[in-house]
Design a protein around this motif. Structure first.
Motif, PDB file in Angstrom:
ATOM      1  N   THR A  83       1.040  -1.233   0.261  1.00 50.48           N
ATOM      2  CA  THR A  83       0.123   0.201  -0.010  1.00 50.48           C
ATOM      3  C   THR A  83       0.615   1.334   0.143  1.00 50.48           C
ATOM      4  OG1 THR A  83      -2.367   0.851   1.013  1.00 50.48           O
ATOM      5  CG2 THR A  83      -0.850  -0.479   2.638  1.00 50.48           C
ATOM      6  N   LYS A  84       0.599   2.595  -0.215  1.00 54.44           N
ATOM      7  CA  LYS A  84       0.845   3.255   0.032  1.00 54.44           C
ATOM      8  C   LYS A  84       0.186   4.969   0.437  1.00 54.44           C
ATOM      9  CE  LYS A  84       0.066   4.991  -4.675  1.00 54.44           C
ATOM     10  NZ  LYS A  84       1.002   5.420  -5.786  1.00 54.44           N
ATOM     11  N   ASN A  85       0.626   5.459   2.164  1.00 57.96           N
ATOM     12  CA  ASN A  85       0.198   6.727   2.549  1.00 57.96           C
ATOM     13  C   ASN A  85      -1.012   7.332   1.325  1.00 57.96           C
ATOM     14  OD1 ASN A  85       0.803   5.281   5.473  1.00 57.96           O
ATOM     15  ND2 ASN A  85       2.230   6.738   5.075  1.00 57.96           N
ATOM     16  N   SER A  86      -0.716   8.014   0.870  1.00 54.31           N
ATOM     17  CA  SER A  86      -1.351   8.534  -0.111  1.00 54.31           C
ATOM     18  C   SER A  86      -2.515   8.049  -0.826  1.00 54.31           C
ATOM     19  CB  SER A  86      -0.954   9.180  -1.344  1.00 54.31           C
ATOM     20  OG  SER A  86       0.244   7.991  -2.913  1.00 54.31           O
ATOM     21  N   ASP A  88      -4.811   5.560   0.855  1.00 51.98           N
ATOM     22  CA  ASP A  88      -5.782   6.313   1.655  1.00 51.98           C
ATOM     23  C   ASP A  88      -6.734   7.443   2.801  1.00 51.98           C
ATOM     24  OD1 ASP A  88      -7.400   5.514   3.452  1.00 51.98           O
ATOM     25  OD2 ASP A  88      -6.701   3.324   4.160  1.00 51.98           O
ATOM     26  N   GLN A  90      -5.530  10.501   4.670  1.00 53.51           N
ATOM     27  CA  GLN A  90      -4.768  11.196   6.139  1.00 53.51           C
ATOM     28  C   GLN A  90      -4.878  12.640   6.337  1.00 53.51           C
ATOM     29  OE1 GLN A  90      -2.064  11.233   1.824  1.00 53.51           O
ATOM     30  NE2 GLN A  90      -0.497  10.739   3.638  1.00 53.51           N
ATOM     31  N   ARG A  95      -2.624  10.873  11.605  1.00 55.03           N
ATOM     32  CA  ARG A  95      -2.801   9.682  11.166  1.00 55.03           C
ATOM     33  C   ARG A  95      -3.045   9.797   9.976  1.00 55.03           C
ATOM     34  NH1 ARG A  95      -8.708   9.319  14.712  1.00 55.03           N
ATOM     35  NH2 ARG A  95      -8.652  11.218  13.810  1.00 55.03           N
ATOM     36  N   ASN A  96      -2.885   8.071   9.605  1.00 52.66           N
ATOM     37  CA  ASN A  96      -2.691   7.459   8.347  1.00 52.66           C
ATOM     38  C   ASN A  96      -3.254   5.989   8.557  1.00 52.66           C
ATOM     39  OD1 ASN A  96      -0.893   9.920   7.298  1.00 52.66           O
ATOM     40  ND2 ASN A  96       0.914   9.033   7.569  1.00 52.66           N
ATOM     41  N   ALA A  98      -3.431   3.739   5.994  1.00 46.51           N
ATOM     42  CA  ALA A  98      -3.601   2.820   4.631  1.00 46.51           C
ATOM     43  C   ALA A  98      -3.196   1.145   5.486  1.00 46.51           C
ATOM     44  CB  ALA A  98      -2.445   3.690   4.092  1.00 46.51           C
ATOM     45  N   GLN A  99      -1.852   1.266   6.091  1.00 44.98           N
ATOM     46  CA  GLN A  99      -1.928   0.124   7.180  1.00 44.98           C
ATOM     47  C   GLN A  99      -2.051  -0.737   7.389  1.00 44.98           C
ATOM     48  OE1 GLN A  99       2.776   0.042   8.255  1.00 44.98           O
ATOM     49  NE2 GLN A  99       3.008   0.812   6.581  1.00 44.98           N
ATOM     50  N   ASP A 142       4.666   0.583  -0.168  1.00 39.34           N
ATOM     51  CA  ASP A 142       5.957  -0.183   1.124  1.00 39.34           C
ATOM     52  C   ASP A 142       4.665  -1.573   1.140  1.00 39.34           C
ATOM     53  OD1 ASP A 142       6.219   2.550   2.228  1.00 39.34           O
ATOM     54  OD2 ASP A 142       4.306   2.511   2.595  1.00 39.34           O
TER      55      ASP A 142
END
Ligand SMILES: Cc1cc2nc3c(=O)[nH]c(=O)nc-3n(C[C@H](O)[C@H](O)[C@H](O)COP(=O)(O)O)c2cc1C
Length: 186
Positions: A83-86, A88, A90, A95-96, A98-99, A142
């Protein structure tokens, strides 16, 4: 304590003894479909999955595993969650999600695997850069976890420590150590 908990939750264990039997494409598809329908923040659906099923791809995937995860080379198929933060939520407070959301999707896969009569075993023990290089995954993603799937077997290839763990009880913190009701008491 486990009375009336969903069967697949109760019966899921991170076993390591695979039989080596192949898993049908239909079954793999149902497991990945279980991931696809998982919830996510604002329905952003950030989880991506690299699914390895053929010999050549599997051997490229196995090369990334840490030595302690030797047993996963006996799995029928291997999945890397990516995944990658962008992709999901943010939030401005830092707080992010994605993970977090990728983990929800992976748990769906593990539970579907139990329903299918399979073992599903998540792993942090692998080298992401090897996966990235072997499969051309761009830097901005990631690579979070590897998940080994397969039918249960006698695990004759397991070392003594892992053989013992196949029959060991599931160890968990006590309820009151993780749950606090109506006030913070942990
Ligand atoms: C994110 C994550 C990473 C893990 N990494 C490994 C690993 O690299 N090798 C391994 O043998 N087990 C790994 N496990 C399995 C855990 O050790 C196992 O889930 C835990 O001990 C609880 O046992 P149970 O799943 O049988 O209840 C991992 C589990 C999770 C969720």
């Amino acid at each position: 304590m486990n009375t009336n908990i969903v069967n697949e939750i109760v019966n899921r264990r991170a076993f390591r003894g695979f039989s080596g039997e192949k898993v049908s494409q239909d079954m793999i598809k149902r497991i990945m479909e279980a991931a696809r329908i998982a919830p996510s923040c604002a329905n952003k659906q950030p989880a991506r999955f690299l699914v390895l099923t053929d010999e050549e791809s599997l051997s490229k995937g196995y090369k990334a595993l840490s030595d302690g995860n030797y047993w996963a080379k006996h799995s029928a198929f291997l999945v890397f969650s990516v995944t990658k933060n962008s992709l999901d939520c943010q939030l401005p407070d830092g707080r992010n999600f994605a993970q977090f959301d990728t983990g929800l999707a992976v748990e769906n896969m593990l539970l579907q695997a139990v329903k299918e009569g399979l073992i599903g075993h998540p792993m942090a023990g692998f080298t992401p850069s090897i996966v990235r290089e072997n499969f051309g995954i761009p830097e901005e993603y990631d690579i979070i976890a590897a998940i080994a799937f397969g039918y249960p077997g006698d695990g004759e290839y397991l070392g003594e420590k892992h053989k013992a763990l196949e029959n060991a009880p599931q160890i968990r913190k006590e309820y009151d150590e993780i749950v606090t009701m109506n006030r913070w008491n942990l």
